[in-house]
Enzyme design. Structure first.
Site, short mmCIF file in Angstrom:
data_model
loop_
_atom_site.label_atom_id
_atom_site.label_comp_id
_atom_site.label_asym_id
_atom_site.label_seq_id
_atom_site.Cartn_x
_atom_site.Cartn_y
_atom_site.Cartn_z
N LYS A 107 58.24 49.15 -43.20
CA LYS A 107 58.23 50.61 -43.30
C LYS A 107 56.99 51.07 -44.07
O LYS A 107 56.46 50.32 -44.87
CB LYS A 107 59.46 51.09 -44.08
CG LYS A 107 60.78 50.96 -43.35
CD LYS A 107 61.92 51.43 -44.23
CE LYS A 107 63.26 51.31 -43.52
NZ LYS A 107 63.42 52.20 -42.36
N ARG B 240 72.21 47.67 -37.10
CA ARG B 240 73.07 47.44 -35.93
C ARG B 240 73.32 45.95 -35.72
O ARG B 240 74.34 45.57 -35.15
CB ARG B 240 72.45 48.11 -34.69
CG ARG B 240 71.11 47.58 -34.29
CD ARG B 240 70.34 48.53 -33.37
NE ARG B 240 69.78 49.65 -34.11
CZ ARG B 240 69.09 50.64 -33.55
NH1 ARG B 240 68.90 50.67 -32.24
NH2 ARG B 240 68.61 51.61 -34.29
N1 BES Z 1 68.06 52.20 -42.83
C1 BES Z 1 67.34 52.72 -41.73
C2 BES Z 1 67.78 54.13 -41.33
C3 BES Z 1 67.55 55.22 -42.34
C4 BES Z 1 66.44 56.01 -42.27
C5 BES Z 1 68.47 55.47 -43.33
C6 BES Z 1 66.23 57.02 -43.18
C7 BES Z 1 68.27 56.48 -44.24
C8 BES Z 1 67.16 57.27 -44.16
C9 BES Z 1 67.48 51.82 -40.51
O1 BES Z 1 67.66 50.48 -40.77
C10 BES Z 1 66.19 51.94 -39.75
O2 BES Z 1 65.19 51.59 -40.29
N2 BES Z 1 66.28 52.45 -38.53
C11 BES Z 1 65.14 52.64 -37.74
C12 BES Z 1 65.49 52.25 -36.34
C13 BES Z 1 64.31 52.21 -35.39
C14 BES Z 1 63.42 51.07 -35.75
C15 BES Z 1 64.84 52.08 -33.99
C16 BES Z 1 64.74 54.12 -37.81
O3 BES Z 1 65.63 54.95 -37.88
O4 BES Z 1 63.57 54.40 -37.83
ZN ZN Z 2 65.81 49.43 -41.04
#
Ligand code: BES
Ligand code: ZN
Ligand code: ZN
Length: 502
Positions: A277, A351
């Site tokens: 990230k 997931r």
């Molecule tokens: N933990 C994150 C989702 C999240 C984002 C929670 C912001 C709280 C605040 C999750 O694991 C994630 O990173 N999801 C990705 C999925 C994508 C790579 C398809 C996302 O939402 O960007």
């Molecule tokens: Zn994630």
């Protein structure tokens, strides 16, 4: 904080602070407020008639009684319009009054219960306790220099002019206290930084909750996961030195009935892994364990309320880091039960661990229903903002029950569709499914992924990415301080309190 009920003639009692609620646009006051107003030579009605105090929701003003009443100060708190009066208004004004009492450094204050109206008195008492207790929550265990000696509120008195209401008020208080304690537990766990809450530490904390509440506690360790073939959680954890844990809590209050299974995502830190990230706001990814924290807290609440159900809580806990053994984009992994997944992004890790747990739940418990709760997708925040839980599921009745519970607890849920078409977006060329469906409908394709692992069991999924902690787009509530919100705990506990599926 002790919560008590008192009843009688409030105008004759002596309290450090008496909070009184008034409806917006109603200059006439009744009952006990009228008696107080008389003793104050009409000060309250004057404030209302002059328009200086309109009783808009959460508007406050203080009246010093200057010896006309034994009670020193009266805090008027606006309830908003009578037509909009609901339990959320009660929680809101209660939080407001508690904050005022705290600013005044009071050890005790009293809340006059509004005259009986359209709301159930028991639920109103519960909401007053929730609003007060949850607004005073603080996470200050890591402050070694306390700003100033904080005065703790020791006593919260609910005052009624009708003594016959006392038993109902007491029942509401008892439930409210369990809710405050459990939401606070969820907030505490979720607020912990990742160095102080590894999967191992989270498991220890879950064990303490289990021991204190007579829940059975088990953990599937890495070697168990290897034997079972839980490739989701194993892969996600592989980039970290911290071992993963699948925490299992069980509560039995429902005889031979099939259990309800809760699954909560507990990624104690989500760096994204190899699909790392951006560093901005990455610190917020300590909150990625909020679903798991909620499940631990709900197990506690259900045990304390002695609900007549069987309940299982599954909490897959892991870090998601980009270490030398980390799983990588392009990898093909096997979830519990054997389905293969092509990993497109290691940041879509939630997931993967949730599907191991859901698939395990379906296999081992033959559950009545499964409910999962997870900070799953940023896309859910884009779709619904930071005020609303995204709900998806395969069973109308269960979704309807969730909506009903949400109306009671004020934790807003909104359904997103899970039409078959979305499955197309997560088809993989090389495996059974892929873990990312692209930008479109990101919250939905995540749920469509989970659905592949729930079989035919009734199931509902709650995406709490926007609501688990205060963030850009959050709307202030008096009873929700900054940081982890504990969202989902009151919601799911309420659903379980009114359980009657089939
Ligand atoms: N933990 C994150 C989702 C999240 C984002 C929670 C912001 C709280 C605040 C999750 O694991 C994630 O990173 N999801 C990705 C999925 C994508 C790579 C398809 C996302 O939402 O960007
Ligand atoms: Zn994630
Ligand atoms: Zn995550």
């Amino acid at each position: 904080m002790k919560v008590l009920v008192k009843s009688g003639r409030v105008e004759e009692e002596e309290f450090p602070l008496l909070a009184i609620n008034l409806f917006e646009g109603e200059a006439e006051v009744g009952g006990a407020v009228k008696a107080i107003d008389r003793l104050l030579d009409g000060a309250i009605t004057q404030l209302l008639k002059s328009g200086e105090f309109r009783a808009k929701l959460n508007q406050t003003t203080t009246i010093y009684t200057l010896g006309r009443l034994k009670t020193k100060r009266i805090l008027l708190v606006g309830l908003g319009k009578r037509s909009e009066y609901d339990l959320e208004a009660v929680r809101s004004v209660s939080g407001k009054a508690a904050q005022t009492a705290k600013e005044l450094k009071l050890k005790s204050y009293t809340q006059l219960i509004p005259e009986e109206g359209k709301l159930d008195v028991e639920a109103v008492a519960q909401a007053f306790v929730e609003g007060c207790g949850l607004s005073l929550y603080q996470f200050n265990q890591y402050k070694t220099e306390k700003e100033e000696e904080p005065t703790q509120l020791e006593e919260f008195i609910l005052y009624t002019t009708n003594p016959e209401l006392t038993p109902k008020l007491q029942r509401g208080i008892a439930v409210g206290e369990v809710m405050v304690e459990s939401v606070s537990l969820a907030r505490d766990l979720s607020n912990l930084p990742s160095n102080e809450c590894t999967p191992t530490i989270l498991a220890e904390k879950a064990r303490a909750v289990a021991e204190a509440n007579n829940l059975t506690y088990r953990v599937l360790e890495r070697k168990d996961m290897e034997e079972l073939g839980m490739g989701g959680i194993l892969s996600v954890s592989s980039g970290s030195e911290q071992p993963p844990k699948l925490i299992i809590l069980e509560y039995r209050g429902g005889g031979e009935e099939q259990p309800i299974v809760l699954v909560g995502k507990a990624v104690t830190f989500d760096s994204g892994g190899i699909s790392i990230k951006p560093s901005e706001k990455m610190e917020e990814m300590k909150y990625d364990k909020s679903g798991g924290a909620a499940v631990i807290a709900i197990m506690q609440a259900v045990a304390k309320l002695k609900l007549p159900i069987n309940l299982v809580g599954l909490i897959p806990a892991t870090e998601n880091l980009p270490g030398g053994r980390a799983y990588k984009p392009g990898d093909i992994i096997r979830i519990y039960g054997g389905k293969t997944v092509e990993v497109i992004s290691t940041d879509a890790e939630g997931r993967l661990i949730m599907s191991d747990a859901l698939s395990y739940a379906a296999q081992h418990y033959k559950p009545q229903v499964m409910i999962d709760i997870a900070t799953l997708t940023g896309a859910c925040i884009v779709a619904l903002g930071a005020t609303t839980i995204g709900m998806m599921g395969n069973n109308e009745r269960l979704k309807e029950m969730m909506r009903k519970a949400a109306e009671t607890t004020g934790e807003k849920v909104w359904e997103l569709p899970l039409w078959r078409e979305y499955d197309e977006l997560i088809k993989s060329r090389v495996a059974d499914v892929k873990n990312v469906g692209g930008r479109p409908a990101g919250a939905i394709t995540a749920a469509a992924f989970l659905q592949k692992f729930v079989g035919a069991y009734p199931w509902v999924h709650l995406d709490i990415a926007g609501t688990a902690y205060t963030q850009e787009g959050s709307v202030d509530k008096t009873y929700i301080p900054k940081g982890a919100t504990g969202v989902g705990v009151r919601l799911i506990t309420q659903l379980l309190r009114s359980w009657g599926f089939k």
